[in-house]
Design an enzyme around this catalytic site. Structure first.
Site, PDB file in Angstrom:
ATOM      1  N   ILE A   1     -40.903 -47.303 -18.676  1.00  0.00           N
ATOM      2  CA  ILE A   1     -42.047 -47.541 -17.766  1.00  0.00           C
ATOM      3  C   ILE A   1     -42.497 -46.165 -17.119  1.00  0.00           C
ATOM      4  O   ILE A   1     -43.481 -45.966 -16.595  1.00  0.00           O
ATOM      5  CB  ILE A   1     -41.768 -48.483 -16.567  1.00  0.00           C
ATOM      6  CG1 ILE A   1     -40.480 -47.968 -15.944  1.00  0.00           C
ATOM      7  CG2 ILE A   1     -41.603 -49.739 -17.224  1.00  0.00           C
ATOM      8  CD1 ILE A   1     -40.151 -49.112 -14.720  1.00  0.00           C
TER       9      ILE A   1
ATOM     10  N   GLY B   1     -41.045 -38.084 -17.558  1.00  0.00           N
ATOM     11  CA  GLY B   1     -41.423 -36.666 -17.438  1.00  0.00           C
ATOM     12  C   GLY B   1     -40.544 -35.733 -18.398  1.00  0.00           C
ATOM     13  O   GLY B   1     -40.174 -36.132 -19.416  1.00  0.00           O
TER      14      GLY B   1
ATOM     15  N   VAL C   1     -37.746 -43.258 -17.107  1.00  0.00           N
ATOM     16  CA  VAL C   1     -37.610 -44.363 -16.073  1.00  0.00           C
ATOM     17  C   VAL C   1     -37.653 -45.693 -16.841  1.00  0.00           C
ATOM     18  O   VAL C   1     -38.705 -45.871 -17.766  1.00  0.00           O
ATOM     19  CB  VAL C   1     -38.785 -44.568 -14.928  1.00  0.00           C
ATOM     20  CG1 VAL C   1     -38.263 -45.670 -13.909  1.00  0.00           C
ATOM     21  CG2 VAL C   1     -38.596 -43.248 -14.093  1.00  0.00           C
TER      22      VAL C   1
ATOM     23  N   LYS D   1     -33.949 -44.647 -13.253  1.00  0.00           N
ATOM     24  CA  LYS D   1     -34.256 -43.278 -13.537  1.00  0.00           C
ATOM     25  C   LYS D   1     -33.182 -42.495 -14.294  1.00  0.00           C
ATOM     26  O   LYS D   1     -32.085 -42.523 -13.611  1.00  0.00           O
ATOM     27  CB  LYS D   1     -34.835 -42.569 -12.412  1.00  0.00           C
ATOM     28  CG  LYS D   1     -35.442 -41.344 -12.828  1.00  0.00           C
ATOM     29  CD  LYS D   1     -36.301 -40.766 -11.556  1.00  0.00           C
ATOM     30  CE  LYS D   1     -37.044 -39.312 -11.776  1.00  0.00           C
ATOM     31  NZ  LYS D   1     -37.910 -39.377 -10.383  1.00  0.00           N
TER      32      LYS D   1
ATOM     33  N   ASP E   1     -45.142 -34.728  -3.189  1.00  0.00           N
ATOM     34  CA  ASP E   1     -45.820 -34.896  -4.206  1.00  0.00           C
ATOM     35  C   ASP E   1     -46.409 -36.137  -4.126  1.00  0.00           C
ATOM     36  O   ASP E   1     -46.577 -37.328  -5.070  1.00  0.00           O
ATOM     37  CB  ASP E   1     -45.050 -34.863  -5.593  1.00  0.00           C
ATOM     38  CG  ASP E   1     -45.976 -34.912  -6.891  1.00  0.00           C
ATOM     39  OD1 ASP E   1     -46.962 -34.572  -6.787  1.00  0.00           O
ATOM     40  OD2 ASP E   1     -45.174 -35.243  -7.889  1.00  0.00           O
TER      41      ASP E   1
ATOM     42  N   ASP F   1     -40.824 -41.978  -5.666  1.00  0.00           N
ATOM     43  CA  ASP F   1     -40.845 -40.841  -6.577  1.00  0.00           C
ATOM     44  C   ASP F   1     -40.634 -39.231  -5.648  1.00  0.00           C
ATOM     45  O   ASP F   1     -41.629 -38.730  -5.211  1.00  0.00           O
ATOM     46  CB  ASP F   1     -41.886 -40.269  -7.554  1.00  0.00           C
ATOM     47  CG  ASP F   1     -41.476 -39.250  -8.614  1.00  0.00           C
ATOM     48  OD1 ASP F   1     -40.509 -38.595  -8.426  1.00  0.00           O
ATOM     49  OD2 ASP F   1     -42.322 -39.258  -9.788  1.00  0.00           O
TER      50      ASP F   1
END
Length: 338
Positions: free
Chosen positions: A16, A19, A24, A39, A155, A173
């Site tokens: 899903i 990076g 994840v 993750k 972020d 996150d």
């Protein structure tokens, strides 16, 4: 060969998110039958291990309905199949592109599974003004909690704001989170983060404090209220706000609030506690929330099903390097037995 803890305890449903060094997965726990997001972050010489562990420490400090819930984390040493092009440039040979195996440490972070992120929601549909206010209030409450834990998120963006099946907003996150010391109020910064949401001081690499997230909140508030139909329309509105402090006429009602959030000087931006006293919250009502026909993820009840029988599993490994179970004695390395 011994199966890894991840493969022993979870069924992988599908990937899903992905990076540069992380993926994840949507998973189901074999014992309790509940859905989780897991993750998986690869530790290697190219990645800052302290930075990875900082995310776990930040998540572990938080316990709030508007922050994605952390359950567990562990590290395993795993044999990873990779190609020679991933190796050092000075490694020469005639087998260019051939596969090779390496022993890598992987960090697994087990978290609350959410229905979707804000990016998905706003791409699929528009939301009412009441829902926009409700979601924005959830973001502010989540941030207020993490600020009480001496954390800077660093972020905030629509991809890092999640919504659970009950339409509750979750700040998520913490990959770029900063942990403040007991007496510290600011910390050194690089220009990391999502550019459209980045505060001026962060862009310059100047020291940042928690007000860096308040700037990002201003951009998010614009996106929630704007009902943009195209990416270019959204980008144009964000650029106008960042560069000229101009908002679309359709949301002029909230101009004073948004301009406070994106003030150039951090000192001029309100704190989360000040934002929560704004009179706009009188308009927030659960009855104004939009009807959403999308169905949350459903996990089968057959806890004994084999991995191959789980829906979507055939594509689940596409976003991750192929993993092979490491020998038991490999688990003794640096981080101890898993």
């Amino acid at each position: 060969m011994e199966a890894t803890r991840f493969h022993k305890e979870f069924y992988k449903i599908k990937g899903i998110g992905k990076g540069a060094y992380e993926t994840v997965f949507s998973c189901m726990h074999k014992l309790d039958g509940q859905a989780y997001a897991v993750k998986i972050v690869k530790f290697n010489r190219h990645y800052d291990q302290d930075k990875v562990l900082r995310e776990v420490k930040a998540l572990a400090k938080c316990n709030h309905s508007n922050v994605v819930r952390y359950f567990n984390a562990w590290i395993e040493w795993i044999v990873v199949q990779s190609s020679d092009e991933d190796e050092d440039d000075d490694k020469e040979g005639d087998d260019d592109g051939a596969s090779s195996k390496s022993l890598d440490a992987m960090l697994f972070i087990q978290m609350e599974h959410c229905h979707q992120n804000l990016d998905n929601l706003l791409e699929q549909s528009t939301i009412t003004e009441g829902t926009a206010l409700k979601y924005f209030q959830g973001m502010v409450k989540g941030l207020d909690h993490i600020y009480g834990k001496k954390i800077i998120h660093g972020d905030l963006s629509r991809k890092n704001i999640f919504i659970d099946a009950n339409k509750v907003i979750k700040v998520a996150d913490f990959g770029l989170a900063k942990l403040l010391g007991n007496s510290a109020t600011a910390i050194k910064s690089g220009s990391s983060g999502t550019k459209s949401y980045l505060a001026p001081e962060a862009e310059k690499g100047a020291p940042i404090d928690q007000k860096v997230d308040i700037y990002s909140l201003g951009i998010l508030f614009l996106e929630l209220l704007g009902s943009f139909t195209t990416m270019s329309e959204r980008a144009h509105a964000i650029n106008n706000l960042r560069e000229m402090r101009v908002l679309p006429e359709s949301i002029s009602k909230y101009e004073d609030y948004i301009l406070q959030l994106v003030a150039f000087s951090p000192e001029e931006r309100p704190s989360t506690k000040e934002i929560l006293t704004w009179p706009i919250w009188a308009d927030v009502s659960s009855s104004e929330a939009e009807n959403d026909d999308r169905v949350p993820i459903r996990i089968g009840d057959d806890h004994q099903a084999a991995d191959d029988d789980m829906p979507g599993l055939e594509n689940a490994d596409d976003d991750m390097p192929e993993l092979e179970d490491a020998d038991d004695d490999m688990h003794h390395a640096r981080f101890g037995r898993c």
